[in-house]
Write a protein that holds these residues in place. Structure first.
Motif, mmCIF file in Angstrom:
data_model
loop_
_atom_site.group_PDB
_atom_site.id
_atom_site.type_symbol
_atom_site.label_atom_id
_atom_site.label_comp_id
_atom_site.label_asym_id
_atom_site.label_seq_id
_atom_site.Cartn_x
_atom_site.Cartn_y
_atom_site.Cartn_z
ATOM 1 N N ASP A 66 6.705 -14.473 11.280
ATOM 2 C CA ASP A 66 5.265 -14.552 11.575
ATOM 3 C C ASP A 66 4.393 -13.916 10.506
ATOM 4 O O ASP A 66 3.173 -13.807 10.694
ATOM 5 C CB ASP A 66 4.972 -13.862 12.918
ATOM 6 C CG ASP A 66 5.740 -14.522 14.038
ATOM 7 O OD1 ASP A 66 5.895 -15.760 13.990
ATOM 8 O OD2 ASP A 66 6.233 -13.801 14.934
ATOM 9 N N GLY A 67 4.992 -13.457 9.433
ATOM 10 C CA GLY A 67 4.197 -12.855 8.368
ATOM 11 C C GLY A 67 4.702 -11.472 7.985
ATOM 12 O O GLY A 67 5.803 -11.068 8.386
ATOM 13 N N LEU A 68 3.884 -10.761 7.235
ATOM 14 C CA LEU A 68 4.271 -9.449 6.717
ATOM 15 C C LEU A 68 3.669 -8.359 7.598
ATOM 16 O O LEU A 68 2.523 -8.479 8.040
ATOM 17 C CB LEU A 68 3.774 -9.294 5.278
ATOM 18 C CG LEU A 68 4.225 -10.395 4.307
ATOM 19 C CD1 LEU A 68 3.514 -10.256 2.962
ATOM 20 C CD2 LEU A 68 5.746 -10.347 4.121
ATOM 21 N N ILE A 69 4.451 -7.299 7.815
ATOM 22 C CA ILE A 69 3.977 -6.177 8.631
ATOM 23 C C ILE A 69 4.253 -4.909 7.830
ATOM 24 O O ILE A 69 5.396 -4.652 7.447
ATOM 25 C CB ILE A 69 4.714 -6.115 9.986
ATOM 26 C CG1 ILE A 69 4.650 -7.483 10.698
ATOM 27 C CG2 ILE A 69 4.123 -5.028 10.870
ATOM 28 C CD1 ILE A 69 5.469 -7.547 11.965
ATOM 29 N N GLY A 70 3.206 -4.112 7.582
ATOM 30 C CA GLY A 70 3.378 -2.965 6.693
ATOM 31 C C GLY A 70 3.028 -1.652 7.340
ATOM 32 O O GLY A 70 2.268 -1.597 8.315
ATOM 33 N N GLY A 71 3.568 -0.586 6.767
ATOM 34 C CA GLY A 71 3.238 0.752 7.240
ATOM 35 C C GLY A 71 3.207 1.725 6.076
ATOM 36 O O GLY A 71 3.986 1.598 5.127
ATOM 37 N N ALA A 72 2.261 2.669 6.152
ATOM 38 C CA ALA A 72 2.158 3.711 5.129
ATOM 39 C C ALA A 72 2.285 5.067 5.810
ATOM 40 O O ALA A 72 1.717 5.294 6.880
ATOM 41 C CB ALA A 72 0.823 3.610 4.401
ATOM 42 N N ASP A 73 3.017 5.943 5.192
ATOM 43 C CA ASP A 73 3.330 7.241 5.781
ATOM 44 C C ASP A 73 2.051 8.067 5.979
ATOM 45 O O ASP A 73 1.337 8.335 5.011
ATOM 46 C CB ASP A 73 4.295 7.980 4.844
ATOM 47 C CG ASP A 73 5.032 9.098 5.540
ATOM 48 O OD1 ASP A 73 4.395 9.817 6.334
ATOM 49 O OD2 ASP A 73 6.235 9.266 5.279
ATOM 50 N N PRO A 74 1.760 8.488 7.204
ATOM 51 C CA PRO A 74 0.542 9.273 7.441
ATOM 52 C C PRO A 74 0.604 10.661 6.829
ATOM 53 O O PRO A 74 -0.394 11.365 6.796
ATOM 54 C CB PRO A 74 0.470 9.351 8.969
ATOM 55 C CG PRO A 74 1.863 9.148 9.438
ATOM 56 C CD PRO A 74 2.537 8.254 8.428
ATOM 57 N N ARG A 75 1.783 11.072 6.354
ATOM 58 C CA ARG A 75 1.909 12.415 5.767
ATOM 59 C C ARG A 75 1.319 12.477 4.363
ATOM 60 O O ARG A 75 1.181 13.565 3.811
ATOM 61 C CB ARG A 75 3.375 12.828 5.740
ATOM 62 C CG ARG A 75 4.013 12.879 7.124
ATOM 63 C CD ARG A 75 5.517 12.907 7.018
ATOM 64 N NE ARG A 75 6.161 12.816 8.331
ATOM 65 C CZ ARG A 75 6.416 11.680 8.967
ATOM 66 N NH1 ARG A 75 6.037 10.515 8.436
ATOM 67 N NH2 ARG A 75 7.019 11.681 10.136
ATOM 68 N N ARG A 76 1.110 11.330 3.734
ATOM 69 C CA ARG A 76 0.505 11.329 2.392
ATOM 70 C C ARG A 76 -0.792 10.528 2.445
ATOM 71 O O ARG A 76 -1.351 10.314 3.526
ATOM 72 C CB ARG A 76 1.507 10.797 1.368
ATOM 73 C CG ARG A 76 2.761 11.686 1.306
ATOM 74 C CD ARG A 76 3.422 11.704 -0.041
ATOM 75 N NE ARG A 76 4.611 12.570 0.003
ATOM 76 C CZ ARG A 76 5.269 12.977 -1.063
ATOM 77 N NH1 ARG A 76 4.891 12.601 -2.255
ATOM 78 N NH2 ARG A 76 6.318 13.775 -0.947
ATOM 79 N N GLU A 77 -1.271 10.068 1.327
ATOM 80 C CA GLU A 77 -2.597 9.445 1.281
ATOM 81 C C GLU A 77 -2.532 7.930 1.148
ATOM 82 O O GLU A 77 -3.532 7.293 0.833
ATOM 83 C CB GLU A 77 -3.382 10.014 0.091
ATOM 84 C CG GLU A 77 -3.679 11.487 0.234
ATOM 85 C CD GLU A 77 -4.234 12.131 -1.029
ATOM 86 O OE1 GLU A 77 -4.920 13.147 -0.899
ATOM 87 O OE2 GLU A 77 -3.958 11.629 -2.141
ATOM 88 N N GLY A 78 -1.348 7.357 1.373
ATOM 89 C CA GLY A 78 -1.140 5.953 1.052
ATOM 90 C C GLY A 78 -1.715 4.984 2.066
ATOM 91 O O GLY A 78 -2.110 5.355 3.175
ATOM 92 N N VAL A 79 -1.736 3.734 1.658
ATOM 93 C CA VAL A 79 -2.190 2.652 2.532
ATOM 94 C C VAL A 79 -1.342 1.413 2.260
ATOM 95 O O VAL A 79 -0.745 1.270 1.189
ATOM 96 C CB VAL A 79 -3.659 2.259 2.263
ATOM 97 C CG1 VAL A 79 -4.612 3.355 2.707
ATOM 98 C CG2 VAL A 79 -3.901 1.913 0.803
ATOM 99 N N ALA A 80 -1.328 0.525 3.243
ATOM 100 C CA ALA A 80 -0.796 -0.825 3.024
ATOM 101 C C ALA A 80 -1.994 -1.767 3.040
ATOM 102 O O ALA A 80 -2.884 -1.628 3.881
ATOM 103 C CB ALA A 80 0.194 -1.193 4.116
#
Ligand code: DON
Length: 579
Positions: free
Chosen positions: A562-576
Motif C-alpha cells: 500500500d505504499g511507504l511507511i516511515g518513522g524517525a526516532d523521537p530521541r533525536r531531531e530527525g524526520v521522515a
C-alpha cells in the motif's frame, strides 16, 4: 508519559536539559512497552528519513525532482555534515547498503576509515606498554583514520546516480553560506563538550566563537565548507584526497595536540570497497546488511537467527520471557563478536551465520533463567582456527542513519559517522571535523599472549557496530533501517526489527518503543520509560539491570503493497518526509 532523558554528559544546564527532554519526548502515553507514538509518515512514491529536517528536506528535493536514492543520499550527507557536524561528515566514514530495483541486486559499499600505513598495533599503547586512556587517545590527530565518506558519496552516485552530481550540493552550499539555525542538539553537545572542543584553536573558533558555546537558534555559517563542497561538486571526491584540501587534512592531523600519522599517500590510496551483503534468515525474510569490517550484520543476524526458533510474537513486548530470549541471544552474539569479528581482509573469520552452529547456540536459550555465563562458540572455520583473545569496545554518542526509498523502488540504508561526538575534535581547514575512528580498534594488541582480532594494523579498518540494514522478502526490500548508538546499535536495530516483524508495530512505533539492550550481561533499560518497570522481573530472571538514557537514532521505512511507511526516532531531531 513516555519521556526520554538524554545522556547526562550532554545536559549542561537544568533549563537546557528540560528543553531537551520536552523536545524529544514522544507524544502520548504507553500501554506497556507498545508506545502510542505519533502516526507514521506514509507516502506512495518516495521517502527519506534522516536525523535533521534540513538534511531530510535536501534529500526530499532531489527525490521530488526524480533523483535516485543514491542522489538523495549525497544531498542529505552534504547537509548533515553542516548541520549535524558532531555526528558525521566529510572527515568520517560510512557503510551503505543499496537495493538496485533495475537489477534486483543488493550491494554493500564499505567507506570505512582506514588506519594509516604508518600505524602499528601499538598505536594506542603508552611507552610502558599500557593502554592509553580513552579520551587521551580520542582527542587529537592519533585517532584519525583516512576518511571514506567523500569517496563513498561519489561511488554511490557513479553506480546509481541519475541526477547531475554538481547540483546535489546546492542546498548544503546555500545553507553553509547563508547560515542556518544551530539546533538544540548541537548546542547541547557543544556546551557539554566545551573543554575538549577548546583543545584546538580552529575547532574552538567554530564551536565556541569568542569563547562562548554556540547557542540554540544562533545562525551558523561555514564558508570554508561551502568552498569544499564547491570543489567536490566540480572535481569529484578527488578534491578531498589530493591537492589543497587533502594537504589541509594532513596538516591538521600532524599539527594536532597529539600528532597523528595520516599522510597524503594514505589519502591518495584510499578505496571504497564493494562487499557482498551479509544476510540472516528471519521469519522467512532475509535481514541483510554490512559485513566486516562491521560487526553489524553478523551480530544482528546471529541474534535474529537464534530468536527465529522461538515464538516472540506469542510472548509479546511486555513479557519478561521475550526479553530473556532477546537479551541472552544478544549476549551470545556479542561473545562471538568480541572474539572473532574484525576486518576480514586482515583476519580470517569463521562462518558466524552457519545454520547448524546457530541452531546449537539457540538451544542454549531454552532454559528459564538468564544464562549464568556466556562464552564465544566454536563456529566452523574453513581456515585453521586462530587462538584469539576478546577485545574491548568503547563507543560514545554521535553518528547518523539515513534511510531512503526512491520512486523507482531503489532502497538505501547508510550509517555514517565520525565516531565520537565531534570525532577527534580536530578541525580540517576545509570546514569539517576529522574522525576518531581508529579508537574503534582494540587498544590492546594481545591478551595473555593471544592476538586480538581487532588490533590496529596498517591499512586495516577498525571493527564497527554500524548496522545499516535492508530486510528482503522474495527478493525485494520490505524494511530499510539503521541507527547510531555505538555497539548498542546492534540491540536497537534487532529490537526494532522484532517490534515490526513480531509485534506488528509500524515503523514509527518500532523506533519509538522503549529500549532494552543487553550486550555483556547487564540489561540496559531506558530511563523514564516503561522499560524501566521491567527491572524487577528481569532481576528475578537473574540479570543485573542499569536504568539509563539509551540514545538511539533509528530511521525506518517499510515498503508495503500500500505504499511507504516511515518513522524517525523521537530521541533525536530527525524526520521522515515522503510524497
Ligand atoms: O563504527 C562504530 O560502530 C562506531 N564508531 C559508531 C559510533 C556511534 O554510533 C556513536 N553513537 N551514538
Amino acid at each position: 508519559m513516555l519521556r526520554v532523558l538524554l545522556a547526562t554528559t550532554l545536559l549542561a544546564t537544568p533549563a537546557l536539559a528540560q528543553e531537551a527532554a520536552d523536545a524529544v519526548a514522544p507524544e502520548g502515553a504507553t500501554a506497556g512497552l507498545t508506545p502510542e507514538a505519533a502516526a507514521p509518515v506514509t507516502s506512495q512514491d518516495w521517502m527519506v528519513a534522516a536525523a535533521n529536517p534540513l538534511a531530510a528536506e535536501a534529500g526530499a528535493r532531489v527525490l521530488r525532482e526524480g533523483g535516485s536514492a543514491a542522489d538523495a543520499m549525497v544531498a542529505v550527507q552534504a547537509v548533515l555534515g553542516l548541520v549535524e557536524p558532531q555526528s558525521s561528515g566529510l572527515g568520517g566514514g560510512a557503510f551503505l547498503v543499496y537495493y538496485d530495483a533495475a537489477t534486483g541486486t543488493l550491494t554493500t559499499l564499505d567507506g570505512r576509515e582506514t588506519a594509516p600505513m604508518a600505524a602499528t598495533p601499538k598505536l594506542f599503547l603508552t611507552e610502558d606498554g599500557e593502554r592509553m586512556g580513552f579520551w587521551d587517545a580520542v582527542v587529537g590527530g592519533l585517532s584519525v583514520g583516512t576518511p571514506g565518506t567523500p569517496m563513498l558519496m561519489e561511488e554511490a552516485h557513479r553506480r546509481w546516480g541519475t541526477a547531475s552530481w554538481s547540483g546535489l550540493f546546492d542546498d548544503a552550499i546555500g545553507l553553509a553560506e547563508d547560515g542556518f539555525p544551530t539546533s538544540l542538539r548541537l548546542a547541547m553537545a557543544v556546551t557539554g563538550d566545551a573543554e575538549r572542543l577548546s583543545v584546538h584553536p580552529e575547532t574552538a573558533a567554530y564551536f565556541l566563537p569568542g569563547g562562548t558555546p554556540l547557542q540554540k537558534g544562533e545562525t551558523l555559517r561555514n564558508p570554508a565548507y561551502a568552498d569544499t563542497l564547491r570543489a567536490m561538486a566540480e572535481q569529484g571526491a578527488d578534491a578531498l584526497y589530493e591537492g589543497e584540501i587533502a594537504e589541509g587534512i594532513v596538516a591538521a592531523v600532524r599539527g594536532a595536540a597529539q600528532p597523528g600519522l595520516l599522510s597524503l599517500e594514505d589519502l591518495a590510496a584510499y578505496k571504497v570497497v564493494e562487499r557482498e551483503a551479509v544476510c540472516a534468515p528471519y521469519h522467512g525474510a532475509e535481514v541483510c546488511g554490512m559485513g566486516p569490517p562491521s560487526s553489524g550484520a553478523l551480530t544482528v543476524g546471529q541474534i535474529l537467527a537464534m530468536l527465529d526458533r522461538y515464538d516472540l510474537a506469542a510472548l509479546g513486548p511486555d513479557s519478561p520471557e521475550a526479553w530473556r530470549l532477546i537479551g541472552d541471544a544478544s549476549r551470545l552474539a556479542f561473545a562471538d563478536r568480541g572474539l572473532y569479528m574484525a576486518d576480514s581482509d586482515f583476519v580470517p573469520m569463521p562462518d558466524l551465520l552457519d545454520e547448524a552452529y546457530l541452531a546449537g547456540r539457540a538451544v542454549l536459550l531454552s532454559g528459564d533463567m538468564a544464562l549464568e555465563s556466556v562464552e564465544p562458540g566454536t563456529p566452523p572455520w574453513d581456515h585453521a582456527a586462530l587462538d584469539l583473545a576478546p577485545g574491548l569496545d568503547l563507543s560514545l554518542p554521535s553518528t547518523s542513519h539515513i534511510s531512503i526509498v526512491d520512486a523507482d523502488g531503489n532502497a538505501l540504508s547508510m550509517t555514517t559517522t565520525i565516531e565520537n561526538g565531534f570525532g577527534s575534535r580536530v578541525w580540517a581547514p576545509g570546514g569539517f571535523l576529522l574522525n576518531n575512528e581508529l579508537t574503534d580498534f582494540s587498544f590492546a594488541t594481545h591478551d595473555d599472549g593471544r592476538p586480538v582480532a581487532n588490533r590496529v594494523e596498517p591499512g586495516k579498518r577498525p571493527r564497527s557496530s554500524m548496522a545499516p540494514t535492508i530486510v528482503m522478502r522474495d527478493g525485494a526490500p520490505v524494511l530499510v533501517i539503521g541507527s547510531p548508538g555505538g555497539s548498542r546499535i546492534i540491540g536497537y536495530v534487532a529490537q526494532a526489527i522484532v517490534a515490526h516483524m513480531d509485534w506488528g508495530m509500524d515503523p514509527q512505533a518500532a523506533v519509538s518503543m522503549p529500549h532494552l539492550v543487553n550486550r555483556f550481561g547487564t540489561y540496559d533499560l531506558e530511563e523514564g520509560t516503561a522499560a524501566a518497570a521491567l527491572a524487577p522481573d528481569l532481576e528475578a530472571l537473574g540479570y543485573e539491570v542499569n536504568v539509563r538514557g539509551l540514545n538511539s537514532g533509528l530511521h525506518a521505512i517499510a515498503v508495503t503493497p500500500d505504499g511507504l511507511i516511515g518513522g524517525a526516532d523521537p530521541r533525536r531531531e530527525g524526520v521522515a518526509i515522503g510524497e
